[in-house]
Enzyme design. Structure first.
Site, mmCIF file in Angstrom:
data_model
loop_
_atom_site.group_PDB
_atom_site.id
_atom_site.type_symbol
_atom_site.label_atom_id
_atom_site.label_comp_id
_atom_site.label_asym_id
_atom_site.label_seq_id
_atom_site.Cartn_x
_atom_site.Cartn_y
_atom_site.Cartn_z
ATOM 1 N N LYS A 1 0.822 -1.223 0.000
ATOM 2 C CA LYS A 1 0.000 0.000 0.000
ATOM 3 C C LYS A 1 0.853 1.270 0.000
ATOM 4 O O LYS A 1 0.561 2.206 -0.720
ATOM 5 C CB LYS A 1 -0.915 0.045 1.233
ATOM 6 C CG LYS A 1 -2.016 -0.975 1.238
ATOM 7 C CD LYS A 1 -3.088 -0.604 2.255
ATOM 8 C CE LYS A 1 -2.587 -0.581 3.695
ATOM 9 N NZ LYS A 1 -2.166 -1.894 4.213
ATOM 10 N N ARG B 1 -1.242 -8.360 13.450
ATOM 11 C CA ARG B 1 -1.748 -7.411 12.438
ATOM 12 C C ARG B 1 -2.498 -8.135 11.335
ATOM 13 O O ARG B 1 -3.533 -7.654 10.850
ATOM 14 C CB ARG B 1 -0.584 -6.601 11.850
ATOM 15 C CG ARG B 1 -0.086 -5.504 12.789
ATOM 16 C CD ARG B 1 1.351 -5.112 12.542
ATOM 17 N NE ARG B 1 1.572 -4.516 11.243
ATOM 18 C CZ ARG B 1 2.764 -4.481 10.630
ATOM 19 N NH1 ARG B 1 3.814 -5.021 11.208
ATOM 20 N NH2 ARG B 1 2.891 -3.900 9.463
HETATM 21 P P1 ADP Z 1 0.336 -1.850 8.307
HETATM 22 O O1 ADP Z 1 -0.783 -1.641 7.316
HETATM 23 O O2 ADP Z 1 1.656 -2.117 7.657
HETATM 24 O O3 ADP Z 1 0.032 -2.852 9.369
HETATM 25 P P2 ADP Z 1 0.096 0.965 9.319
HETATM 26 O O4 ADP Z 1 1.314 1.804 9.225
HETATM 27 O O5 ADP Z 1 -1.055 1.287 8.437
HETATM 28 O O6 ADP Z 1 0.602 -0.529 9.147
HETATM 29 O O7 ADP Z 1 -0.433 0.952 10.836
HETATM 30 C C1 ADP Z 1 0.423 0.658 11.910
HETATM 31 C C2 ADP Z 1 -0.391 0.548 13.192
HETATM 32 O O8 ADP Z 1 -1.050 1.804 13.468
HETATM 33 C C3 ADP Z 1 -1.537 -0.464 13.158
HETATM 34 O O9 ADP Z 1 -1.083 -1.768 13.456
HETATM 35 C C4 ADP Z 1 -2.480 0.100 14.229
HETATM 36 O O10 ADP Z 1 -2.010 -0.206 15.524
HETATM 37 C C5 ADP Z 1 -2.347 1.593 14.029
HETATM 38 N N1 ADP Z 1 -3.362 2.088 13.072
HETATM 39 C C6 ADP Z 1 -3.144 2.581 11.822
HETATM 40 N N2 ADP Z 1 -4.306 2.922 11.219
HETATM 41 C C7 ADP Z 1 -5.306 2.637 12.109
HETATM 42 C C8 ADP Z 1 -6.725 2.741 12.082
HETATM 43 N N3 ADP Z 1 -7.376 3.181 11.000
HETATM 44 N N4 ADP Z 1 -7.404 2.364 13.193
HETATM 45 C C9 ADP Z 1 -6.768 1.912 14.278
HETATM 46 N N5 ADP Z 1 -5.439 1.762 14.354
HETATM 47 C C10 ADP Z 1 -4.699 2.115 13.292
#
Ligand code: ADP
Ligand code: ZN
Length: 211
Positions: free
Chosen positions: A13, A164
């Site tokens: 992504k 995750r």
């Molecule tokens: P990835 O998609 O690689 O797991 P992200 O960088 O999008 O990682 O997100 C890292 C962490 O941030 C998630 O595991 C979560 O803990 C938190 N997070 C990100 N976006 C959200 C969301 N929309 N709602 C709740 N937690 C979020």
């Protein structure tokens, strides 16, 4: 044009997000990046988010939704935005529908068997956010694009990745159905081919949507 980028952790992504926002002049809004910045700066949101991100769990909805709701009121969002990592469950999607008008949802499908290795071997540039895989770095510790230092995200370890991926399967994957029913889903297949290959397909579809 207001877009959502959907896909499992490790689907690629981040790379597509940069390319899409560059090409269409969209503001790239990544909730993960927002949390990481807050954690780094030690803000109140950062302190709260840390305990969740470290375990691979979702930060509570009321906090995450409020952050996005506020961010979308900034002036720069008038030119269009790309939401990356939000919404991540049905509640967030329903809330988003109350304060945003989404034109399309770019969904990257990928073989789940690839994800664990991709994430645990991932190294990210501190400066530009580009990601690499250790297997192709040949020991390099700096970014080929900008020379920035490469680092491993704290949540890119087997245990947290497992959590995750489980959260994605249980809470985020149902959004594919949610946006299919709204007629907004744009499906793509992520592969091991260079990101440019996938981006060409995405571009062909988004060019039409952008009209
Ligand atoms: P990835 O998609 O690689 O797991 P992200 O960088 O999008 O990682 O997100 C890292 C962490 O941030 C998630 O595991 C979560 O803990 C938190 N997070 C990100 N976006 C959200 C969301 N929309 N709602 C709740 N937690 C979020
Ligand atoms: Zn870089």
């Amino acid at each position: 044009m207001n877009l959502i980028l959907l896909g499992a952790p490790g689907a690629g992504k981040g790379t597509q997000a940069t390319k899409i926002s560059d090409r269409y002049g969209l503001v790239h809004i990544s909730t993960g990046d927002i949390f990481r910045e807050n954690i780094k700066k030690g803000t109140e949101i950062g302190l709260l988010a840390k305990s969740y991100t470290e375990k691979g769990e979702l930060v509570p909805d009321e906090v995450t939704v409020a952050i996005v709701k506020d961010r979308l009121t900034w002036d720069d969002c008038k030119k269009g935005y790309l939401l990356d990592g939000f919404p991540r469950n049905l509640f967030q999607a329903e809330e988003l529908d109350k304060f945003a008008r989404i034109d399309g949802v770019v969904n990257i499908n990928i073989d789940p068997a690839l994800l664990m290795d991709r994430l645990c071997g991932r190294r990210v540039c501190r400066e530009c956010g580009e990601s690499y895989h250790v297997s192709t770095l040949n020991g390099a510790t700096t970014c080929a694009r900008c020379g920035g230092e490469l680092y491993q995200r704290k949540d890119d370890n087997p245990e947290t990745v497992g959590a995750r991926l489980a959260v994605y399967n249980e809470q985020t994957a149902p959004l594919i159905d949610y946006y299919t029913k709204q007629g907004k889903i744009l499906n793509f297949t992520g592969t091991e081919a260079p990101a440019e290959v996938l981006f060409e397909e995405v571009r062909a579809v988004l060019d039409k949507l952008a009209g």
